[in-house]
Design a protein around this motif. Sequence first.
Motif, PDB file in Angstrom:
ATOM      1  N   ARG A  84       0.836  -1.208   0.000  1.00 51.93           N
ATOM      2  CA  ARG A  84       0.000   0.000   0.000  1.00 51.93           C
ATOM      3  C   ARG A  84       0.869   1.255   0.000  1.00 51.93           C
ATOM      4  NH1 ARG A  84      -4.628   0.220   4.427  1.00 51.93           N
ATOM      5  NH2 ARG A  84      -5.144  -1.665   3.209  1.00 51.93           N
ATOM      6  N   LYS A  85       2.002   1.219   0.701  1.00 49.60           N
ATOM      7  CA  LYS A  85       2.911   2.362   0.737  1.00 49.60           C
ATOM      8  C   LYS A  85       3.450   2.685  -0.653  1.00 49.60           C
ATOM      9  CE  LYS A  85       7.222   3.908   2.882  1.00 49.60           C
ATOM     10  NZ  LYS A  85       8.320   3.546   3.836  1.00 49.60           N
ATOM     11  N   THR A  86       3.820   1.640  -1.401  1.00 46.19           N
ATOM     12  CA  THR A  86       4.338   1.839  -2.752  1.00 46.19           C
ATOM     13  C   THR A  86       3.265   2.393  -3.673  1.00 46.19           C
ATOM     14  OG1 THR A  86       5.958   0.064  -2.489  1.00 46.19           O
ATOM     15  CG2 THR A  86       5.386   0.697  -4.735  1.00 46.19           C
ATOM     16  N   LEU A  87       2.061   1.844  -3.592  1.00 47.08           N
ATOM     17  CA  LEU A  87       0.960   2.340  -4.424  1.00 47.08           C
ATOM     18  C   LEU A  87       0.640   3.791  -4.095  1.00 47.08           C
ATOM     19  CD1 LEU A  87      -1.496  -0.711  -4.472  1.00 47.08           C
ATOM     20  CD2 LEU A  87      -0.135   0.195  -6.381  1.00 47.08           C
ATOM     21  N   GLY A 144       2.628   6.026  -2.791  1.00 44.70           N
ATOM     22  CA  GLY A 144       3.713   6.881  -3.267  1.00 44.70           C
ATOM     23  C   GLY A 144       3.598   7.173  -4.746  1.00 44.70           C
ATOM     24  N   ASN A 145       3.229   6.158  -5.520  1.00 43.84           N
ATOM     25  CA  ASN A 145       3.074   6.357  -6.960  1.00 43.84           C
ATOM     26  C   ASN A 145       1.880   7.239  -7.288  1.00 43.84           C
ATOM     27  OD1 ASN A 145       4.889   4.580  -8.958  1.00 43.84           O
ATOM     28  ND2 ASN A 145       4.692   3.482  -7.021  1.00 43.84           N
ATOM     29  N   VAL A 146       0.784   7.039  -6.584  1.00 43.20           N
ATOM     30  CA  VAL A 146      -0.406   7.861  -6.831  1.00 43.20           C
ATOM     31  C   VAL A 146      -0.134   9.320  -6.490  1.00 43.20           C
ATOM     32  CG1 VAL A 146      -2.767   8.310  -6.068  1.00 43.20           C
ATOM     33  CG2 VAL A 146      -2.041   5.969  -6.534  1.00 43.20           C
ATOM     34  N   LEU A 147       0.496   9.572  -5.352  1.00 35.02           N
ATOM     35  CA  LEU A 147       0.796  10.944  -4.954  1.00 35.02           C
ATOM     36  C   LEU A 147       1.794  11.603  -5.911  1.00 35.02           C
ATOM     37  CD1 LEU A 147       1.004  10.594  -1.059  1.00 35.02           C
ATOM     38  CD2 LEU A 147      -0.873  11.535  -2.434  1.00 35.02           C
ATOM     39  N   SER A 148       2.784  10.833  -6.344  1.00 36.28           N
ATOM     40  CA  SER A 148       3.771  11.370  -7.289  1.00 36.28           C
ATOM     41  C   SER A 148       3.105  11.720  -8.615  1.00 36.28           C
ATOM     42  CB  SER A 148       4.891  10.359  -7.516  1.00 36.28           C
ATOM     43  OG  SER A 148       5.615  10.104  -6.324  1.00 36.28           O
ATOM     44  N   LEU A 149       2.214  10.838  -9.082  1.00 38.34           N
ATOM     45  CA  LEU A 149       1.501  11.100 -10.327  1.00 38.34           C
ATOM     46  C   LEU A 149       0.644  12.352 -10.207  1.00 38.34           C
ATOM     47  CD1 LEU A 149       0.626  10.324 -13.172  1.00 38.34           C
ATOM     48  CD2 LEU A 149      -1.083   8.792 -12.145  1.00 38.34           C
ATOM     49  N   PHE A 207       9.963  -4.723  -7.928  1.00 37.30           N
ATOM     50  CA  PHE A 207      10.005  -4.246  -9.317  1.00 37.30           C
ATOM     51  C   PHE A 207      10.445  -2.777  -9.343  1.00 37.30           C
ATOM     52  CE2 PHE A 207       7.459  -2.575 -13.043  1.00 37.30           C
ATOM     53  CZ  PHE A 207       8.386  -2.997 -13.995  1.00 37.30           C
ATOM     54  N   LYS A 208      11.525  -2.521 -10.085  1.00 34.24           N
ATOM     55  CA  LYS A 208      12.100  -1.176 -10.097  1.00 34.24           C
ATOM     56  C   LYS A 208      11.204  -0.158 -10.788  1.00 34.24           C
ATOM     57  CE  LYS A 208      16.908  -2.711  -9.838  1.00 34.24           C
ATOM     58  NZ  LYS A 208      18.251  -2.677 -10.470  1.00 34.24           N
ATOM     59  N   GLY A 209      10.288  -0.600 -11.619  1.00 35.77           N
ATOM     60  CA  GLY A 209       9.376   0.330 -12.295  1.00 35.77           C
ATOM     61  C   GLY A 209       8.503   1.109 -11.323  1.00 35.77           C
ATOM     62  N   TYR A 210       8.301   0.540 -10.130  1.00 37.74           N
ATOM     63  CA  TYR A 210       7.483   1.236  -9.133  1.00 37.74           C
ATOM     64  C   TYR A 210       8.188   2.465  -8.549  1.00 37.74           C
ATOM     65  CZ  TYR A 210       4.638  -3.036  -9.188  1.00 37.74           C
ATOM     66  OH  TYR A 210       3.846  -4.098  -9.575  1.00 37.74           O
ATOM     67  N   ARG A 211       9.468   2.596  -8.851  1.00 34.74           N
ATOM     68  CA  ARG A 211      10.217   3.745  -8.327  1.00 34.74           C
ATOM     69  C   ARG A 211      10.270   4.909  -9.311  1.00 34.74           C
ATOM     70  NH1 ARG A 211      15.613   0.304  -6.534  1.00 34.74           N
ATOM     71  NH2 ARG A 211      14.528  -1.387  -5.409  1.00 34.74           N
ATOM     72  N   LEU A 228      11.075  10.539 -10.822  1.00 42.20           N
ATOM     73  CA  LEU A 228      10.813  11.595 -11.800  1.00 42.20           C
ATOM     74  C   LEU A 228      10.372  12.878 -11.096  1.00 42.20           C
ATOM     75  CD1 LEU A 228      10.510  12.571 -14.707  1.00 42.20           C
ATOM     76  CD2 LEU A 228       8.204  11.573 -14.730  1.00 42.20           C
ATOM     77  N   LEU A 229       9.527  12.774 -10.088  1.00 45.35           N
ATOM     78  CA  LEU A 229       9.065  13.956  -9.357  1.00 45.35           C
ATOM     79  C   LEU A 229      10.225  14.670  -8.677  1.00 45.35           C
ATOM     80  CD1 LEU A 229       6.849  15.771  -8.181  1.00 45.35           C
ATOM     81  CD2 LEU A 229       6.572  14.087  -6.338  1.00 45.35           C
ATOM     82  N   VAL A 230      11.037  13.910  -7.952  1.00 45.78           N
ATOM     83  CA  VAL A 230      12.167  14.514  -7.241  1.00 45.78           C
ATOM     84  C   VAL A 230      13.171  15.112  -8.221  1.00 45.78           C
ATOM     85  CG1 VAL A 230      14.124  14.052  -5.714  1.00 45.78           C
ATOM     86  CG2 VAL A 230      11.892  13.015  -5.242  1.00 45.78           C
TER      87      VAL A 230
END
Length: 256
Positions: free
Chosen positions: A6-9, A11-16, A76-80, A85-87
């Motif tokens: 859930r933390k990874t998901l 993080g991706n949603v917030l970054s997007l 999976f590195k794609g989750y990073r 990209l945001l940072v």
Amino acid sequence: MTLPSRKTLLGNVLSLAALAWIYGGDLADAVRARSAEVAAFTSLPSPVGPAVVLALTVLATLVVVGGIVGNRAEGFKGYRLLPILLVGSLFVDLVLAESRVPLSSLDVASVSLQRFHQLAQELATEQAVPDDPRILQPLLEQLGKPPYLVRGEPVAAYTLQVRKDCEGPVREAPGVLPGTLLYCVAPERKGAWVTLVGLPAEHRFGVPAVVSARGEARFLLVRPTPPDEEQTGAFRDGDVAAQPADADAGTSSVSP
């Protein structure tokens, strides 16, 4: 289906969301500034940078979705990609910002207004303030360029409009071009209110209007000053009865 944590998901949603909001807004501003009647920018913003970041955002999002659909595990590195990209984008923006002028259009307009007021005040005598456009016109050369765009083109220089027999600062100036200083002289030259046509502080796009903040016109008062009295140049935002523009006894306009 094996999903990342859930933390990874999250993080991706917030970054997007952050990437879409920041760079989508920048791209929208860059596009709108090219067609808006007046835009509060010191220079035309480029759409290239935001467009590149948004394109990379789409690619990174596809990779993340592909990882989820493909049942990729947490490692999976794609989750990073989206957080990286945001940072990275924000870091590049920070580096580039060091070479840019840190002042907003309102800041630049305020400085120009104060500078013109100071120069006009120096021409005042004990009995009266100056009201001859031929004397006031040369002062514009010391103000630089107005911080506004008109349909994507920078306003080349400030212009001056002198109005006489005023009872207060000009608060509405329909049909007056942005970058115009309105010098409104009181009867018997006992004072002069200086305002500037641009945009209200709350707007970045719109039609030309007297520069204002929270609905109150920004203006400065030039007044007769005894030689031994200290001259000041602070903004005065108090309520002053404003004479309608069409009630002024006379208007003189000059431009560089």
